[in-house]
Design an enzyme around this catalytic site. Structure first.
Site, PDB file in Angstrom:
ATOM      1  N   SER A 155       0.837  -1.207   0.000  1.00 27.81           N
ATOM      2  CA  SER A 155       0.000   0.000   0.000  1.00 27.81           C
ATOM      3  C   SER A 155       0.866   1.249   0.000  1.00 27.81           C
ATOM      4  O   SER A 155       0.504   2.266  -0.594  1.00 27.81           O
ATOM      5  CB  SER A 155      -0.953   0.004   1.191  1.00 27.81           C
ATOM      6  N   GLU A 156       2.038   1.193   0.683  1.00 24.40           N
ATOM      7  CA  GLU A 156       2.989   2.291   0.617  1.00 24.40           C
ATOM      8  C   GLU A 156       4.426   1.786   0.701  1.00 24.40           C
ATOM      9  O   GLU A 156       4.705   0.772   1.350  1.00 24.40           O
ATOM     10  CB  GLU A 156       2.772   3.310   1.741  1.00 24.40           C
ATOM     11  N   THR A 157       5.303   2.514   0.036  1.00 25.41           N
ATOM     12  CA  THR A 157       6.751   2.347   0.142  1.00 25.41           C
ATOM     13  C   THR A 157       7.323   3.698   0.521  1.00 25.41           C
ATOM     14  O   THR A 157       6.931   4.727  -0.038  1.00 25.41           O
ATOM     15  CB  THR A 157       7.352   1.878  -1.195  1.00 25.41           C
ATOM     16  N   HIS A 175       1.455   4.767   8.548  1.00 23.22           N
ATOM     17  CA  HIS A 175       2.281   3.580   8.807  1.00 23.22           C
ATOM     18  C   HIS A 175       3.662   3.685   8.171  1.00 23.22           C
ATOM     19  O   HIS A 175       4.639   3.197   8.757  1.00 23.22           O
ATOM     20  CB  HIS A 175       1.508   2.294   8.451  1.00 23.22           C
TER      21      HIS A 175
END
Length: 278
Positions: free
Chosen positions: A44-46, A75
């Protein structure tokens, strides 16, 4: 050499919580290259940890979904703070670090593999249409409790409150709204059961930016009242097999939220090297 670590965030055990790729030493990468790497990971995110550009910050973070760059996300911020201190790249001062990101400076208090993220970049947006909010989560408008609305602690979210038994019954029907956070709230225990649907990705197992903004929304809607410190505990991710736990906090002075926080843990599950760059 560009190295990375994989963390599970908002959990104290591996293979739960929200997956995060933390990429180190990528300051020579272009934004397009970072976007391609984030798409390759597919989480979902990097987050890319970079040298700070302002004296007040310990490091800078650029945060990407597989499709776009975000000004802030919870997060990745919590996970990056733990990753940079655990790897020795940043030394906490009195247990604190400051992250620079597009939304501003974010302070974090660290205690081992747990971090408390505090934002003062707070805003309350316009109310949401009840019918639109209900249609976005596939439920009858009669299931919506109170007034849906928007709030931000660095990234704006759309909030809709439900009875606890209706949270698992919701389904993703994004269209007019590209992101929605549905939640139940117990006024006695301050327990929250939440889910987040977001365009371009599967359901999010833990959403720190929404957890922080939720406190702003709860105060705006009169669900948390009075000056002082209010806390709430969020359970998220159960429906998709990645249970997460997030501890939220808002500080209210003269009826206004002046700070909002979320606390969570992170566990490293892997590390490696990017051998080919985009």
């Amino acid at each position: 050499m560009i190295t990375f670590a994989i963390y599970d965030v908002f959990t104290d055990r591996p293979y739960a919580g929200n997956q995060l790729a933390v990429v180190f030493d990528g300051q020579d990468l272009t934004g397009a290259q970072m976007q391609a790497v984030a798409k390759e990971f597919g989480y979902s995110e990097t987050v890319f940890v970079l040298p700070a550009t302002v004296a007040e910050a310990d490091y800078r973070a650029r945060i990407f979904t597989p499709e776009e760059e975000l000004p802030f996300a919870g997060h990745p911020t919590v996970g990056a703070s733990i990753a940079v201190t655990r790897s020795g790249r940043v030394k906490a001062r009195d247990g604190k670090v400051v992250q620079e990101c597009a939304a501003g400076l974010m302070g974090l208090q660290l205690d081992g593999d747990t971090a408390k993220l505090t934002s003062t970049v707070l805003a309350v947006g316009e109310p949401l249409d009840v019918e639109t909010a209900a249609a976005t989560i596939g439920l009858d408008p009669a299931k919506v409790l109170g007034r849906p609305g928007r709030a931000s602690a660095g990234l704006e979210h759309n909030f809709v409150r439900l009875a606890d038994e209706d949270v698992p019954a919701a389904s993703d029907h994004l269209g007019v709204l590209n992101r929605i956070y549905l939640f139940s709230f117990d006024p006695e225990t301050h327990a929250v059961h939440a889910r987040l649907f977001h365009e371009g990705m599967t359901e999010d197992p833990a959403t720190g930016s929404a957890a922080v903004a939720l406190g702003v929304h709860l105060v705006a809607e009169g669900l948390l009242t009075g000056d002082g410190v209010h806390t709430y505990e969020i359970s998220q991710g159960t429906e998709i097999g990645r249970p997460s736990r997030l501890l939220g906090e808002v500080v209210v002075e003269n009826g206004e939220v002046v700070a909002a926080s979320v606390t969570g843990s992170a566990v490293q599950t892997a590390e490696g090297t990017l051998t080919v760059l985009p």
